[in-house]
Design a protein around this motif. Sequence first.
Motif, PDB file in Angstrom:
ATOM      1  N   LEU A  12      27.578  93.077 -36.527  1.00 24.08           N
ATOM      2  CA  LEU A  12      27.835  93.320 -37.946  1.00 24.08           C
ATOM      3  C   LEU A  12      26.516  93.328 -38.720  1.00 24.08           C
ATOM      4  O   LEU A  12      26.281  94.208 -39.564  1.00 24.08           O
ATOM      5  N   VAL A  41      30.823  97.232 -49.718  1.00 21.48           N
ATOM      6  CA  VAL A  41      31.403  97.258 -48.366  1.00 21.48           C
ATOM      7  C   VAL A  41      32.920  97.266 -48.490  1.00 21.48           C
ATOM      8  O   VAL A  41      33.521  96.345 -49.053  1.00 21.48           O
ATOM      9  N   THR A  43      36.456  96.841 -46.997  1.00 21.64           N
ATOM     10  CA  THR A  43      36.966  96.042 -45.876  1.00 21.64           C
ATOM     11  C   THR A  43      38.448  96.281 -45.609  1.00 21.64           C
ATOM     12  O   THR A  43      39.147  95.400 -45.094  1.00 21.64           O
ATOM     13  N   HIS A  46      40.680  94.896 -42.641  1.00 25.75           N
ATOM     14  CA  HIS A  46      39.960  93.831 -41.945  1.00 25.75           C
ATOM     15  C   HIS A  46      40.360  92.478 -42.530  1.00 25.75           C
ATOM     16  O   HIS A  46      40.720  92.370 -43.700  1.00 25.75           O
ATOM     17  N   LEU A  50      36.213  88.462 -41.927  1.00 26.05           N
ATOM     18  CA  LEU A  50      35.102  89.410 -41.873  1.00 26.05           C
ATOM     19  C   LEU A  50      34.356  89.431 -43.201  1.00 26.05           C
ATOM     20  O   LEU A  50      33.119  89.510 -43.236  1.00 26.05           O
ATOM     21  N   LEU A  54      30.435  88.760 -43.911  1.00 25.43           N
ATOM     22  CA  LEU A  54      29.597  89.639 -44.726  1.00 25.43           C
ATOM     23  C   LEU A  54      28.898  88.851 -45.830  1.00 25.43           C
ATOM     24  O   LEU A  54      27.713  89.074 -46.117  1.00 25.43           O
ATOM     25  N   SER A 224      33.683 101.681 -42.411  1.00 31.63           N
ATOM     26  CA  SER A 224      33.607 101.393 -40.976  1.00 31.63           C
ATOM     27  C   SER A 224      32.205 101.466 -40.390  1.00 31.63           C
ATOM     28  O   SER A 224      31.939 100.857 -39.351  1.00 31.63           O
ATOM     29  N   THR A 227      31.629  97.789 -41.134  1.00 32.78           N
ATOM     30  CA  THR A 227      32.623  96.826 -40.655  1.00 32.78           C
ATOM     31  C   THR A 227      33.038  97.048 -39.207  1.00 32.78           C
ATOM     32  O   THR A 227      33.587  96.156 -38.570  1.00 32.78           O
ATOM     33  N   ARG A 230      38.553  99.979 -37.867  1.00 31.40           N
ATOM     34  CA  ARG A 230      39.614  99.174 -38.483  1.00 31.40           C
ATOM     35  C   ARG A 230      40.538  98.638 -37.425  1.00 31.40           C
ATOM     36  O   ARG A 230      40.885  99.334 -36.454  1.00 31.40           O
TER      37      ARG A 230
END
Length: 234
Positions: A12, A41, A43, A46, A50, A54, A224, A227, A230
């Motif tokens: 990541l 970002v 998400t 997610h 996560l 981040l 993505s 991240t 998905r």
Amino acid sequence: MTLDQAQQSPSLAARLSAIDTRIADAARLAGRDPAEITRIVVTKFHPASLVRELHELGVREVGENRQQELTSKQGELAELDLRWHFIGQAQTNKAASIRRSADVVHSLDRDRLADALDRVADSDDVLDVLVQINLTDDEGRGGVSPADAPALAEHVLSLPSLRLRGVMAVAPLDEEPASAFARLHDVAESVRGLAPDATWISAGMTGDFVEAIAAGATHLRIGSAITGPRPDRG
């Protein structure tokens, strides 16, 4: 994903660093200061864990497409200093839930939604909003037509609890991104003629953020590429 694939895939932190390097390079190529550009970002789908990772990597701007996810993650991570951007299509009956959880709404595309968001405001609370522009000929897509953007902007300016920040758009699939974002830049100029402080242009995703930066984008919505794929929603 197999163990070998997981070991070979970038972390990541590495993905985030790679995108930030590309953003900075694109900004310099366009003669712009990378510090002018905000990387959001996205998400979607997610887990909140996560987002927490981040945050540990320095991310402070997070985007969500769905009200339910926005509400859930913001509630679970309320102790973190995150700025939550709602970027999906909004229903007027979800206005209160969106307003409670979002710091910025990118997808304001009609008077009724503006009115609904204003109506559920708490006392002196002010919500940052962007007028979403539909750059396609499909009226079923989210966003107001470029020609109608000034009228919607004027309506937003009449509502005391909303602060007009600028415009947002997604580049059409059947048009070169540079051309689409040039048109968005023109719309942004017309909106700034009404509200000089409305300087934000939310444009550019993983596949087209270089063109968006060249056209003046101030906020990029990257998913993505940072991240990873998905999760399977089952």
